[in-house]
Scaffold this motif. Structure first.
Motif, short mmCIF file in Angstrom:
data_model
loop_
_atom_site.label_atom_id
_atom_site.label_comp_id
_atom_site.label_asym_id
_atom_site.label_seq_id
_atom_site.Cartn_x
_atom_site.Cartn_y
_atom_site.Cartn_z
N MET A 1 0.84 -1.31 0.17
CA MET A 1 0.09 -0.12 -0.03
C MET A 1 0.83 1.11 0.02
O MET A 1 1.97 1.33 0.59
N VAL A 2 0.64 2.39 -0.56
CA VAL A 2 1.22 3.64 -0.70
C VAL A 2 0.04 4.50 -0.37
O VAL A 2 -0.99 4.91 -0.92
N TYR A 3 0.48 5.39 0.81
CA TYR A 3 -0.52 6.23 1.24
C TYR A 3 -1.98 6.04 1.34
O TYR A 3 -2.78 6.27 1.16
N GLY A 4 -2.02 4.53 1.93
CA GLY A 4 -3.36 3.96 2.30
C GLY A 4 -4.07 3.21 1.02
O GLY A 4 -5.21 2.90 1.22
N GLN A 5 -3.38 3.43 -0.19
CA GLN A 5 -4.16 2.69 -1.31
C GLN A 5 -3.45 1.64 -1.68
O GLN A 5 -2.08 1.64 -1.86
N ALA A 6 -4.14 0.41 -2.01
CA ALA A 6 -3.39 -0.74 -2.36
C ALA A 6 -2.80 -0.56 -3.96
O ALA A 6 -3.47 -0.10 -4.80
N VAL A 7 -1.57 -1.00 -3.92
CA VAL A 7 -1.16 -0.69 -5.41
C VAL A 7 -0.58 -2.08 -5.94
O VAL A 7 -0.41 -2.31 -7.21
N VAL A 8 -0.20 -3.13 -5.19
CA VAL A 8 0.11 -4.49 -5.64
C VAL A 8 0.00 -5.40 -4.55
O VAL A 8 0.01 -5.17 -3.37
N GLY A 9 -0.19 -6.69 -5.07
CA GLY A 9 -0.25 -7.76 -4.09
C GLY A 9 0.84 -8.93 -4.37
O GLY A 9 0.98 -9.01 -5.66
N THR A 10 1.35 -9.48 -3.36
CA THR A 10 2.40 -10.35 -3.69
C THR A 10 2.16 -11.68 -3.01
O THR A 10 1.50 -11.71 -1.91
N GLU A 11 2.72 -13.01 -3.46
CA GLU A 11 2.77 -14.14 -2.82
C GLU A 11 4.03 -14.74 -2.85
O GLU A 11 4.60 -14.86 -3.94
N ALA A 12 4.43 -15.25 -1.55
CA ALA A 12 5.61 -15.89 -1.65
C ALA A 12 5.68 -17.26 -2.00
O ALA A 12 4.72 -18.03 -1.47
N LYS A 13 6.62 -17.51 -2.78
CA LYS A 13 6.57 -18.89 -3.60
C LYS A 13 8.07 -19.29 -3.31
O LYS A 13 9.00 -18.47 -3.42
#
Length: 69
Positions: free
Chosen positions: A56-68
């Motif tokens: 999140m940047v300044y409270g807005q979601a920008v990207v999701g990640t998943e650890a693999k």
């Protein structure tokens, strides 16, 4: 294999590496329970124990990640 990785899944090991890299590049890493959505700046939030996180940047979601592994 060191004691740090004993009993830790490959995904959890990947999550630790990702968290370290995020921290080193200026992101605040938090768990969902610690979430402070009004924090100014870049925050990486763990959304599940399996290794999924939301950046999140300044409270807005920008990207999701998943650890693999």
């Amino acid at each position: 294999m060191g004691s740090e990785t004993q009993g830790v899944s490959p995904e959890q090991q990947a999550r630790r590496r990702i968290d370290r890299q995020l921290d080193e590049s200026g992101w605040m890493v938090q768990s969902m329970h610690e979430l402070a959505p009004k924090v100014v700046g870049r925050v990486a939030v763990h959304t599940s124990p399996a290794g999924t996180s939301l950046q999140m940047v300044y409270g807005q979601a920008v990207v999701g990640t998943e650890a693999k592994a």
